[in-house]
Each structure stands twice: as structure tokens, then as C-alpha cells.
Write an enzyme that holds these catalytic residues in place. Structure first.
Site, PDB file in Angstrom:
ATOM      1  N   LYS A  81     -40.658  -3.781  69.788  1.00 45.56           N
ATOM      2  CA  LYS A  81     -41.047  -2.450  70.273  1.00 45.56           C
ATOM      3  C   LYS A  81     -40.448  -1.391  69.349  1.00 45.56           C
ATOM      4  O   LYS A  81     -39.278  -1.513  68.944  1.00 45.56           O
ATOM      5  CB  LYS A  81     -40.540  -2.283  71.711  1.00 45.56           C
ATOM      6  CG  LYS A  81     -41.013  -1.026  72.430  1.00 45.56           C
ATOM      7  CD  LYS A  81     -40.551  -1.051  73.888  1.00 45.56           C
ATOM      8  CE  LYS A  81     -40.978   0.182  74.663  1.00 45.56           C
ATOM      9  NZ  LYS A  81     -40.563   0.139  76.084  1.00 45.56           N
ATOM     10  N   SER A 156     -44.143   1.112  79.490  1.00 52.25           N
ATOM     11  CA  SER A 156     -44.293   1.621  78.143  1.00 52.25           C
ATOM     12  C   SER A 156     -44.380   0.538  77.064  1.00 52.25           C
ATOM     13  O   SER A 156     -44.831   0.830  75.960  1.00 52.25           O
ATOM     14  CB  SER A 156     -43.130   2.553  77.822  1.00 52.25           C
ATOM     15  OG  SER A 156     -41.904   1.832  77.799  1.00 52.25           O
ATOM     16  N   SER A 180     -40.932  -0.986  82.447  1.00 51.85           N
ATOM     17  CA  SER A 180     -41.658  -0.924  81.170  1.00 51.85           C
ATOM     18  C   SER A 180     -41.824  -2.254  80.446  1.00 51.85           C
ATOM     19  O   SER A 180     -42.587  -2.331  79.479  1.00 51.85           O
ATOM     20  CB  SER A 180     -40.978   0.069  80.222  1.00 51.85           C
ATOM     21  OG  SER A 180     -41.356   1.383  80.538  1.00 51.85           O
TER      22      SER A 180
END
Lengths: 493, 99
Positions: A81, A156, A180
Site C-alpha cells: 500500500k 482504503s 481499511s
């Protein structure tokens, strides 16, 4: 053949590389080919690190050829990420304000997986600064759901989930502040784990809300997530909140727990408040079917009530925005990242740099966080949120007294359409209704696939456990995978 | 409420100033509407109990590492990402008039 490699588990790939049956370079090239084929339809990666990855894979192959063992993740392609720093690789948290930022250090979580033999394939898309539940607030544009490209992958960590589900990587890293990791894992049909607070180092994670943020893995199976967790967990002197678990991280407790997984005699707590708040009937049906499968596999179900269920989201909004407004004060155009053109003075430099560099959702949260911390409102808002957080934690711990884990839907809805909730922040925040409590309480939680809707959208089942019961939670997840025996499906042919 | 009421354009502007954050008029208008709904949601929580010491402790306290001098980022690496630098430091506009 090369495409078939992309659907093998991380464990299978690593075993083949360690035995010299496959080269790490061959594994890498197969996954790069897959990424090139699907990225135009998916947008999971914000950048591929091809040359860096090739050098790492070649080094793995040299070590194998020299008789060395490169580690339990030898040659496993890894997606990271883009809010986790990798030295010398642009890291932006999907924000214009960090455009061009080259971190001078690598996050501990990434470094530990690389030390175990993983090969970083690239950086993955996210909601800007991890603030969102759909990966639509990214400055790079949205990631799409691999099962239906007109729908969101969740967020996210949308890039982390979509890339794993689409066969671009068998393993990725995400971060989870209010769901997330778990919510995108649910919407994309993969496994996502939020460890106990402190179990995985946050060093090198771009901070959103420091008392809630946790780094964790996403994979296609609990066994692969366990493989990653055995490499990830353990104290880190560079993160003052990292914790020593009451078991030995070096003894590979996750692999051992998953290998011995069984639901026989285990007790799962079913929260009626969660089922009542599951807006989508197909999600509820899939979860209820999973509960039936668990019972048939020997688990006992017990109803446990969470009276604080409705307090979790407002408490989360207060605590997370307060911490975000403080954490994001560092982006001021002085030490790194973007700076506005021709500032009149220092105040102008700060305000315009931040105004131009942050997107709308980030600004909204900074404004709310500034308000709840401001003199005169601190007691009425911030302390109210902290008090609710205390109640949520106490409620969850009490509910976990007599059961091995709480079980329920990860998200009240399956993947929703792009743009559907973007202009209604409260509707967007409400999809985290089942996931934020674990962050407020610092508890481990995971999501695993438990079925599909009639339209072919994945549904996720969430398990929440006691502090540091992470290995057991993975074992329960593995037991549920076996009980469910879902047919293998692959998106984006 | 006071001048910081986030449900009013003036309140949003004051909070944005506190946060050193330039907002365009459309953002400020949208935030005002959203904040009203957010605050109603937040106000659904019971008021905080008077003694919040334990709750404010947050996550359990961890052992801090020893306070020893150790190698750190060299100055040139610390400055490498700066938008502007000068004389071994971060360059910013004059803070005081006439500087």
C-alpha cells in the site's frame, strides 16, 4: 503456464522457489505479465517497481543456487500500500501533497517481509491518506473492483485487495484504521487481517490516526496470511507502541495454528445488533449460511449483545479526525513534498500548500478534527468520543468473555457502484459500521470470503478476537474456510 | 455557538485558518452542510463522564527504549526531499518583516 503461477498460493510459490523448482525471476515475470494485462481495467497499482523487483528476485535465485534458504516467503511477489515507505521508491499516500516524495527509510513491515524473501512488485492505490472506504479519494483516480469494474473495491486498502483478488500478487500489505484492510478484503473476496494494536510495527507507515492504525496482510487464504504474519509480528524498537505478545513470535505461531485448525468445540459469538444492521439481504443470507456451515463443522453459536454498536462510528469519527488533524500538520511545504508557487509569507505557504495538496475528504476530516480539539469544544466532543471508545472496548471485551471470537458480516453491503456514495460522506462512513469497533478496542479482526451475491459480488465474514489471540483467530478463519469449501472463482479472465 | 461553529461559513473559515488550510468557497459550503449532519450524529452520544483519566490513557503504555545517542539520518538525506533548502537548512519565506 505463467498465468497459472499467478493463482498459486504464496506458500506453494515459496516452497517451489526454495526447492529450486521455480526461479524467483520466473515467478516475478508471470505476475508482472498478469499485472500488465489487468491494470488497464483495474488500476490497483500506482507504480510498479520492475527493476528493483528483478534485482531482488535475481538475488533470491543466487542464494538458492548457493545452497542458502532465502526464507519462508522466497520469491513471493508482494504489493505494498502506498502509505508504507520503501526507501528510494516514491511514496505518496495517494496525495498530491506527497507527489515525488522518496522516503529515506523502509517501513519495518515491508523490511520484515523482504527479509523473509518477498519481492516488492509495486505500490498500491488507496484512498488519500487512507481516509475513505472506496479508494475513490485517491489523487491517482479510483481502483475498480475485479468482480465488477463498475464498482468500488472498498477502501482504503482497495489496491491491496483488488491486486490480490485479481491474481497480480498473492500477498499484499494494507493498513487498517477503521476497517481499511477488512472491508476491501470483503468487497474483493480475499482474506484481510487487522492484527492486535501494537503487534505489527507502524514504523514507516504514514500516520492517519496513530491510536487506531495497524498494518496487516491481505491474501487469498488464511494460510497465506498466516505465513506473512509469522514474518511481520514482533516488537520493534522504532515503534514505541509495538508490543510483545504473550507467545513467542519466532516460533511461527500462525503457521502452527492454521495447520491445526478445527472448529470442533469452538464457540462463536453472534451479535444480533450486527445482523439487524446488515442492510443487504444477500449479505445477511451469506453470513447466516456461513454460520450454519460452522455449526455443522462442530462450532457452537452463542448470541452476544453489543449495546454500544451505535456508538462506534461517531466515536471513531471524533478520535480519528482529531488524530488526523494533528498528524497531518506535518505536511506544510517545508521539509518534504509539495510546496505552493511563490508564497507571500509563511502563513500563505502553509495554507496554500495544504489547500492545493490535500483532496476534499482529507480537508473535511482536518476541519472536523480541528473543531473537536479546539478550546471550548474539547470536553463536549473529543472527551465524549473518548468516553464512547472506552464503552465500546469494555463491551467487546465482555462479549468475548465466553466465546472464542465474535462473528458477523464485515460490511453491511457488497461492493457499491463507483460514485454512489462519494458525495454523501455519512453514507460512506456508515459502511464501516461493523469494522471500526475492533480499531477502537485495539482487538484483532479478520475478514474472509463467505459467499457471493446473485450478481457475483463477494461477501465477507468478520471474526473479532481477544487481544493477542491473533494466531487463534487465523486458525478459526482456516476452520471456516474448510467448513465453507467455497468453489474457486477467478475474476478478470 | 461561538465563531468556531462548523455549521456556519464563518465557523468553517475560522477552523480552516486554525488548521492552516486554504479552502475554496465551494468546499467551505459543502463542509458546512456535512458538519451539521456529523455533529448531530456525534451529539447522539451520551455526554462524557467527568473523570476521564483512564479513558484518556488510550492504548496501554509501552516500554520506551533507552535514551541513548544512536546513528540517525545524515543531514543531506534529511534535506533531500525539501522543496527549497539553503545553508544546510530548510528554506522558508521571511518570518519577520524585513528579513
Amino acid at each position: 503456464m505463467s498465468d497459472a503461477l499467478c493463482w498459486q498460493s504464496a506458500g506453494t510459490l515459496a516452497a517451489a522457489v526454495r526447492r529450486g523448482e521455480r526461479s524467483a525471476v520466473e515467478v516475478l515475470e508471470a505476475h508482472l505479465d498478469r499485472a500488465r494485462a489487468v491494470e488497464p481495467r483495474l488500476g490497483a497499482f500506482v507504480r510498479l517497481c520492475e527493476e528493483r523487483a528483478r534485482r531482488a528476485a535475481e538475488e533470491i535465485d543466487r542464494r538458492v543456487a548457493g545452497g542458502e534458504d532465502p526464507g519462508p516467503l522466497a520469491g513471493v511477489p508482494l504489493g505494498v500500500k502506498d502509505n508504507l515507505c520503501v526507501r528510494g521508491v516514491e511514496t505518496t499516500a495517494a496525495s498530491r501533497i506527497l507527489s515525488g516524495y522518496l522516503p529515506p527509510y523502509t517501513a519495518t513491515a515491508v523490511a520484515r517481509l523482504e527479509a523473509a524473501g518477498a519481492v516488492v512488485l509495486g505500490k498500491l492505490n488507496l484512498d488519500e491518506f487512507a481516509m475513505g472506504s472506496s479508494t475513490e479519494t485517491s489523487a491517482y483516480g479510483p481502483t475498480r473492483n475485479p468482480w465488477d469494474p463498475e464498482r468500488v473495491p472498498g477502501g482504503s486498502s482497495g489496491g491491496s485487495a483488488a491486486s490480490v483478488a485479481a491474481g497480480e500478487v498473492p500477498l499484499s500489505l494494507g493498513s487498517d484504521t477503521g476497517g481499511s484492510i477488512r472491508q476491501p478484503a470483503a468487497l474483493c473476496g480475499c482474506v484481510g487481517v487487522k492484527p492486535t494494536y501494537g503487534l505489527v510495527s507502524r514504523y514507516g507507515l504514514i500516520a492517519f490516526a496513530s491510536s487506531l492504525d495497524q498494518v496487516g496482510p491481505l491474501a487469498r487464504t488464511c494460510a497465506d496470511a498466516a505465513l506473512a504474519l509469522d514474518a511481520l509480528v514482533g516488537p520493534d524498537p522504532r515503534d514505541a507502541t509495538s508490543a510483545s505478545p504473550p507467545w513467542d513470535p519466532a516460533a511461527r505461531p500462525f503457521a502452527a495454528a492454521v495447520a491445526a485448525a478445527s472448529l470442533e468445540g469452538r464457540t462463536l459469538g453472534v451479535v444480533p445488533e450486527y445482523l439487524e444492521r446488515t442492510a443487504d439481504p444477500e449479505v445477511r443470507t451469506a453470513v447466516e449460511k456461513a454460520l450454519g456451515a460452522a455449526e455443522r463443522a462442530g462450532a457452537r453459536l452463542r448470541e452476544v449483545s453489543l449495546r454500544s454498536a451505535d456508538e462506534a462510528i461517531p466515536a471513531y469519527q471524533i478520535v480519528s479526525t482529531a488524530e488526523a488533524s494533528s498528524n497531518l500538520a506535518r505536511y506544510d511545504g517545508v521539509r518534504f513534498g509539495r510546496r505552493c508557487a511563490a508564497p507571500k509569507d509563511l502563513e500563505d505557504l502553509y495554507a496554500r500548500t495544504r489547500g492545493e495538496g490535500f483532496g476534499r475528504e482529507v480537508k473535511r476530516r482536518i476541519v472536523l478534527g480541528t473543531f473537536v480539539l479546539s478550546s471550548g469544544f474539547y470536553e463536549a466532543y473529543y472527551l465524549r468520543g473518548q468516553d464512547a471508545r472506552r464503552r465500546v472496548r469494555a463491551d467487546l471485551l465482555a462479549a468475548l468473555d465466553d466465546v472464542d471470537a465474535l462473528v458477523g458480516p464485515t460490511s453491511p453491503v457488497p461492493a457499491f457502484r463507483l460514485g454512489e456514495r462519494l458525495d454523501d460522506p455519512l453514507a460512506m462512513y456508515s459502511v464501516d459500521v461493523f469494522s471500526v469497533s475492533a480499531n477502537l478496542a485495539g482487538l484483532p479482526a479478520l475478514s474472509l470470503p463467505c459467499g457471493f451475491t446473485a450478481a457475483g459480488l463477494p461477501v465477507g465474514l468478520q471474526l473479532t478476537g481477544r487481544p493477542f489471540a491473533d494466531p487463534d483467530l487465523l486458525a478459526l478463519g482456516r476452520g471456516l474456510e474448510e467448513a465453507l469449501a467455497l468453489p474457486k472463482r477467478r475474476p478478470l479472465p | 455557538m461561538t465563531e468556531l461553529d462548523p455549521r456556519t461559513p464563518e465557523g468553517i473559515a475560522a477552523l480552516a485558518r486554525l488548521a492552516r488550510l486554504a479552502l475554496d468557497p465551494e468546499e467551505a459550503r459543502a463542509f458546512g452542510d456535512h458538519m451539521g449532519r456529523m455533529l448531530r450524529w456525534i451529539e447522539s452520544l451520551p455526554p462524557a463522564r467527568p473523570d476521564l483519566g483512564e479513558a484518556l490513557a488510550g492504548p496501554p503504555r509501552r516500554t520506551l527504549r533507552a535514551d541513548r545517542v544512536r546513528p540517525s539520518l545524515p543531514p543531506e538525506e534529511s534535506l533531500a526531499g525539501a522543496p527549497e533548502r539553503a545553508a544546510g537548512g530548510f528554506r522558508v519565506p521571511a518570518v519577520l518583516p524585513g528579513e
